[in-house]
Design a protein around this motif. Structure first.
Motif, PDB file in Angstrom:
ATOM      1  N   LEU A  44       0.870  -1.172   0.000  1.00  0.00           N
ATOM      2  CA  LEU A  44       0.000   0.000   0.000  1.00  0.00           C
ATOM      3  C   LEU A  44       0.907   1.221   0.000  1.00  0.00           C
ATOM      4  CD1 LEU A  44      -2.495  -1.110   2.808  1.00  0.00           C
ATOM      5  CD2 LEU A  44      -2.803  -1.357   0.337  1.00  0.00           C
ATOM      6  N   HIS A  45       0.910   1.972  -1.081  1.00  0.00           N
ATOM      7  CA  HIS A  45       1.816   3.119  -1.133  1.00  0.00           C
ATOM      8  C   HIS A  45       1.065   4.401  -1.480  1.00  0.00           C
ATOM      9  CE1 HIS A  45       2.188   3.926  -5.508  1.00  0.00           C
ATOM     10  NE2 HIS A  45       2.043   2.629  -5.674  1.00  0.00           N
ATOM     11  N   GLY A  46       1.634   5.509  -1.044  1.00  0.00           N
ATOM     12  CA  GLY A  46       1.046   6.824  -1.269  1.00  0.00           C
ATOM     13  C   GLY A  46       1.651   7.798  -0.275  1.00  0.00           C
ATOM     14  N   PRO A  47       1.251   9.070  -0.329  1.00  0.00           N
ATOM     15  CA  PRO A  47       1.802  10.067   0.583  1.00  0.00           C
ATOM     16  C   PRO A  47       1.596   9.688   2.049  1.00  0.00           C
ATOM     17  CG  PRO A  47       0.532  11.117  -1.165  1.00  0.00           C
ATOM     18  CD  PRO A  47       0.276   9.647  -1.284  1.00  0.00           C
ATOM     19  N   GLN A  48       2.523  10.095   2.886  1.00  0.00           N
ATOM     20  CA  GLN A  48       2.409   9.795   4.308  1.00  0.00           C
ATOM     21  C   GLN A  48       1.213  10.518   4.911  1.00  0.00           C
ATOM     22  OE1 GLN A  48       5.856  10.786   6.642  1.00  0.00           O
ATOM     23  NE2 GLN A  48       5.280   9.404   8.294  1.00  0.00           N
ATOM     24  N   GLY A  49       0.506   9.796   5.772  1.00  0.00           N
ATOM     25  CA  GLY A  49      -0.583  10.417   6.514  1.00  0.00           C
ATOM     26  C   GLY A  49      -1.943  10.350   5.866  1.00  0.00           C
ATOM     27  N   ILE A  50      -2.116   9.505   4.830  1.00  0.00           N
ATOM     28  CA  ILE A  50      -3.420   9.425   4.167  1.00  0.00           C
ATOM     29  C   ILE A  50      -4.256   8.236   4.649  1.00  0.00           C
ATOM     30  CG2 ILE A  50      -2.623  10.611   2.087  1.00  0.00           C
ATOM     31  CD1 ILE A  50      -2.469   7.872   0.709  1.00  0.00           C
ATOM     32  N   GLY A  51      -3.691   7.430   5.555  1.00  0.00           N
ATOM     33  CA  GLY A  51      -4.460   6.313   6.109  1.00  0.00           C
ATOM     34  C   GLY A  51      -4.041   4.942   5.611  1.00  0.00           C
ATOM     35  N   LYS A  52      -2.827   4.809   5.101  1.00  0.00           N
ATOM     36  CA  LYS A  52      -2.389   3.507   4.564  1.00  0.00           C
ATOM     37  C   LYS A  52      -2.288   2.452   5.664  1.00  0.00           C
ATOM     38  CE  LYS A  52       1.459   5.038   2.811  1.00  0.00           C
ATOM     39  NZ  LYS A  52       1.340   6.442   3.319  1.00  0.00           N
ATOM     40  N   ALA A  53      -1.668   2.811   6.789  1.00  0.00           N
ATOM     41  CA  ALA A  53      -1.535   1.849   7.883  1.00  0.00           C
ATOM     42  C   ALA A  53      -2.906   1.509   8.471  1.00  0.00           C
ATOM     43  CB  ALA A  53      -0.605   2.400   8.963  1.00  0.00           C
ATOM     44  N   THR A  54      -3.761   2.507   8.596  1.00  0.00           N
ATOM     45  CA  THR A  54      -5.110   2.251   9.100  1.00  0.00           C
ATOM     46  C   THR A  54      -5.836   1.260   8.202  1.00  0.00           C
ATOM     47  OG1 THR A  54      -5.237   4.470  10.054  1.00  0.00           O
ATOM     48  CG2 THR A  54      -7.320   3.321   9.697  1.00  0.00           C
ATOM     49  N   LEU A  55      -5.707   1.430   6.881  1.00  0.00           N
ATOM     50  CA  LEU A  55      -6.325   0.495   5.948  1.00  0.00           C
ATOM     51  C   LEU A  55      -5.719  -0.895   6.095  1.00  0.00           C
ATOM     52  CD1 LEU A  55      -8.243  -0.098   3.590  1.00  0.00           C
ATOM     53  CD2 LEU A  55      -6.427   0.644   2.030  1.00  0.00           C
ATOM     54  N   ALA A  56      -4.408  -0.974   6.298  1.00  0.00           N
ATOM     55  CA  ALA A  56      -3.757  -2.275   6.458  1.00  0.00           C
ATOM     56  C   ALA A  56      -4.328  -3.021   7.658  1.00  0.00           C
ATOM     57  CB  ALA A  56      -2.245  -2.089   6.610  1.00  0.00           C
ATOM     58  N   PHE A  57      -4.519  -2.334   8.785  1.00  0.00           N
ATOM     59  CA  PHE A  57      -5.077  -2.991   9.967  1.00  0.00           C
ATOM     60  C   PHE A  57      -6.558  -3.306   9.783  1.00  0.00           C
ATOM     61  CE2 PHE A  57      -1.233  -1.285  11.980  1.00  0.00           C
ATOM     62  CZ  PHE A  57      -0.842  -2.380  12.733  1.00  0.00           C
ATOM     63  N   GLU A  58      -7.266  -2.451   9.064  1.00  0.00           N
ATOM     64  CA  GLU A  58      -8.675  -2.728   8.760  1.00  0.00           C
ATOM     65  C   GLU A  58      -8.799  -4.009   7.936  1.00  0.00           C
ATOM     66  OE1 GLU A  58     -12.247  -0.693   6.061  1.00  0.00           O
ATOM     67  OE2 GLU A  58     -10.555   0.533   6.738  1.00  0.00           O
ATOM     68  N   LEU A  59      -7.945  -4.134   6.917  1.00  0.00           N
ATOM     69  CA  LEU A  59      -7.969  -5.330   6.067  1.00  0.00           C
ATOM     70  C   LEU A  59      -7.475  -6.557   6.832  1.00  0.00           C
ATOM     71  CD1 LEU A  59      -6.658  -3.742   2.751  1.00  0.00           C
ATOM     72  CD2 LEU A  59      -8.986  -4.570   3.211  1.00  0.00           C
ATOM     73  N   ALA A  60      -6.521  -6.353   7.731  1.00  0.00           N
ATOM     74  CA  ALA A  60      -6.037  -7.469   8.544  1.00  0.00           C
ATOM     75  C   ALA A  60      -7.176  -8.040   9.389  1.00  0.00           C
ATOM     76  CB  ALA A  60      -4.891  -7.004   9.445  1.00  0.00           C
ATOM     77  N   ASP A 209      -7.691  22.549   4.723  1.00  0.00           N
ATOM     78  CA  ASP A 209      -7.033  23.141   3.557  1.00  0.00           C
ATOM     79  C   ASP A 209      -5.546  22.805   3.520  1.00  0.00           C
ATOM     80  OD1 ASP A 209      -9.377  24.251   2.669  1.00  0.00           O
ATOM     81  OD2 ASP A 209      -9.023  26.218   3.559  1.00  0.00           O
ATOM     82  N   LEU A 210      -4.902  22.884   4.677  1.00  0.00           N
ATOM     83  CA  LEU A 210      -3.462  22.608   4.740  1.00  0.00           C
ATOM     84  C   LEU A 210      -3.148  21.126   4.613  1.00  0.00           C
ATOM     85  CD1 LEU A 210      -2.287  25.004   7.597  1.00  0.00           C
ATOM     86  CD2 LEU A 210      -1.789  25.183   5.160  1.00  0.00           C
ATOM     87  N   ALA A 211      -4.096  20.283   4.956  1.00  0.00           N
ATOM     88  CA  ALA A 211      -3.834  18.845   4.968  1.00  0.00           C
ATOM     89  C   ALA A 211      -3.569  18.282   3.583  1.00  0.00           C
ATOM     90  CB  ALA A 211      -5.009  18.110   5.610  1.00  0.00           C
ATOM     91  N   LYS A 212      -4.174  18.879   2.553  1.00  0.00           N
ATOM     92  CA  LYS A 212      -4.012  18.372   1.190  1.00  0.00           C
ATOM     93  C   LYS A 212      -4.368  16.879   1.114  1.00  0.00           C
ATOM     94  CE  LYS A 212      -2.249  22.350  -0.079  1.00  0.00           C
ATOM     95  NZ  LYS A 212      -3.075  23.319  -0.812  1.00  0.00           N
ATOM     96  N   GLY A 213      -5.451  16.518   1.783  1.00  0.00           N
ATOM     97  CA  GLY A 213      -5.926  15.135   1.707  1.00  0.00           C
ATOM     98  C   GLY A 213      -5.247  14.181   2.658  1.00  0.00           C
ATOM     99  N   ARG A 214      -4.451  14.712   3.631  1.00  0.00           N
ATOM    100  CA  ARG A 214      -3.718  13.866   4.569  1.00  0.00           C
ATOM    101  C   ARG A 214      -4.178  14.169   5.995  1.00  0.00           C
ATOM    102  NH1 ARG A 214       2.178  15.362   2.404  1.00  0.00           N
ATOM    103  NH2 ARG A 214       1.039  17.243   1.823  1.00  0.00           N
ATOM    104  N   PRO A 215      -4.996  13.322   6.586  1.00  0.00           N
ATOM    105  CA  PRO A 215      -5.478  13.589   7.943  1.00  0.00           C
ATOM    106  C   PRO A 215      -4.351  13.795   8.955  1.00  0.00           C
ATOM    107  CG  PRO A 215      -6.750  11.830   6.950  1.00  0.00           C
ATOM    108  CD  PRO A 215      -5.631  12.125   6.004  1.00  0.00           C
ATOM    109  N   ARG A 216      -3.247  13.073   8.807  1.00  0.00           N
ATOM    110  CA  ARG A 216      -2.150  13.230   9.757  1.00  0.00           C
ATOM    111  C   ARG A 216      -1.656  14.675   9.784  1.00  0.00           C
ATOM    112  NH1 ARG A 216       1.794  10.202  12.358  1.00  0.00           N
ATOM    113  NH2 ARG A 216       3.694  11.398  12.792  1.00  0.00           N
ATOM    114  N   ARG A 217      -1.540  15.278   8.621  1.00  0.00           N
ATOM    115  CA  ARG A 217      -1.073  16.665   8.578  1.00  0.00           C
ATOM    116  C   ARG A 217      -2.077  17.581   9.270  1.00  0.00           C
ATOM    117  NH1 ARG A 217       1.315  20.045   3.580  1.00  0.00           N
ATOM    118  NH2 ARG A 217       3.190  19.155   4.470  1.00  0.00           N
ATOM    119  N   ALA A 218      -3.356  17.315   9.105  1.00  0.00           N
ATOM    120  CA  ALA A 218      -4.369  18.137   9.775  1.00  0.00           C
ATOM    121  C   ALA A 218      -4.214  18.051  11.296  1.00  0.00           C
ATOM    122  CB  ALA A 218      -5.765  17.686   9.355  1.00  0.00           C
ATOM    123  N   PHE A 219      -3.984  16.835  11.801  1.00  0.00           N
ATOM    124  CA  PHE A 219      -3.793  16.674  13.241  1.00  0.00           C
ATOM    125  C   PHE A 219      -2.519  17.391  13.703  1.00  0.00           C
ATOM    126  CE2 PHE A 219      -6.477  12.728  12.761  1.00  0.00           C
ATOM    127  CZ  PHE A 219      -7.528  13.195  13.547  1.00  0.00           C
TER     128      PHE A 219
END
Length: 340
Positions: A44-60, A209-219
């Protein structure tokens, strides 16, 4: 202290287990599961902070429930606690009570490999999550490759990557690769409000607005506070050539006080994003070759300066002043409106 990238007060990916967006990747894995054709490794690849690890655990949790003999809620509880016997997680390990190792070490990979070759603890498929594969150094990446080349039966690896271009091609070739993209502003806002429901509408809009689609950046932005010098940097980047030099120096002084601070970390991301946006804009612009060449040189220079500052502990204030001057010079050479 399980996750070296955790944010204070924000649920870890294994706890959350519910990502927003990424429907295509989620549906693809679910279809493979239903067909009994799960790959040995999924990246699962993409910009950091978009939920890749969360998706991995969801699928697990989905895979462990579907192939096992326990109820969904029970499996999810065990995944959240990292206690399910058929789940293994590989991250940078704690070095002491306050810090983590800088990389996933070869001995960590060997320990994972040995555990996966033991008799499974429970009926069903086994899952190994590498969060993130980018944290592997040369020896550990090679050790992991050997495991992927001869994977245990009924086992699927989820490899989370923020920078797949830097990985061994042989590792990528062993994986079913799924590219994830930043989520929508509405979805970012939904992630924020679930975790921090008392955020003001104005601050929520700014973070989105600043997150640019990355929840981690918003936090991260919410954690900085309204007095953070990052807000000054955001305004400076809108028109770098229109601010007095004194303001530039004052900003460098504020940000450079603590190179390890959240403010500085966020500022580095903002600077990288600004230059990347400038490169994209120049590439799309007719006759923008000179601007693109300047932006590319700027990218290389800025990242080299940060790497040098990190490696030999240079004065971050002076590093930032050089970077700000370089951005200003690039904008003057481009003679076009700045991005963002």
């Amino acid at each position: 202290m399980n996750d070296p990238d955790s944010l204070e007060g924000i649920p870890a990916p294994e706890v959350r287990q519910e990502s927003l967006g990424h429907e295509e990747a989620r549906d693809a894995v679910a279809a493979q599961l239903q067909a009994g054709r799960l790959p040995g490794a999924i990246m699962l690849h993409g910009p950091q902070g978009i939920g890749k690890a969360t998706l991995a655990f969801e699928l697990a949790a989905l895979i462990l429930t579907t192939t096992g003999d326990e109820a969904t809620g029970r499996v999810q509880e065990q995944v959240a606690a990292l206690s399910h016997p058929n789940l293994a997680v590989l991250r940078r390990r704690p070095k002491d009570s306050k810090s983590f190792y800088s990389a996933i070490r070869v001995e960590d990979v060997r320990e994972l490999r040995e555990s996966l070759h033991r008799t499974r603890g429970r009926v069903g498929h086994r899952i190994a999550i590498i969060d993130s594969i980018d944290d592997c150094n040369g020896p550990s990446a090679n050790a992991l490759l050997k495991t992927l080349e001869e994977p245990p039966s009924d086992t699927t690896f989820f490899l989370v990557s923020h920078r797949p271009g830097g990985l061994l091609p042989t590792i990528k070739s062993r994986c079913h690769v799924l590219a994830l993209r930043p989520i929508s502003i509405r979805q970012v806002a939904e992630v924020i409000t679930v975790t921090t429901p008392n955020v003001s509408p104005a601050l929520l809009e700014r973070a989105g607005d600043l997150a640019k689609g990355r929840p981690r950046r918003a936090f991260e932005m919410l954690a900085l506070g309204e007095e953070s010098p990052v807000g000054v940097l955001i305004e400076w980047l809108k028109h770098p050539g229109m601010h007095p030099i004194a303001a530039e120096i004052a900003l460098a002084d504020q940000l450079g006080k603590d190179p390890q601070s959240a403010d500085m970390s966020f500022a580095r991301e903002l600077l990288s994003d600004w230059i990347a946006a400038e490169m994209r804009q120049a590439a799309l612009e007719q006759g923008g070759r000179a601007r693109l060449a300047s932006a590319t040189d700027l990218w290389d220079k800025v990242h080299a300066l940060f790497e040098e500052a990190d490696s030999v502990n240079l004065d971050m204030k002076q590093t930032l002043i050089v970077i700000f001057d370089s951005i200003r010079a690039h904008c003057a050479l481009s003679a076009v409106p700045e991005p963002l």
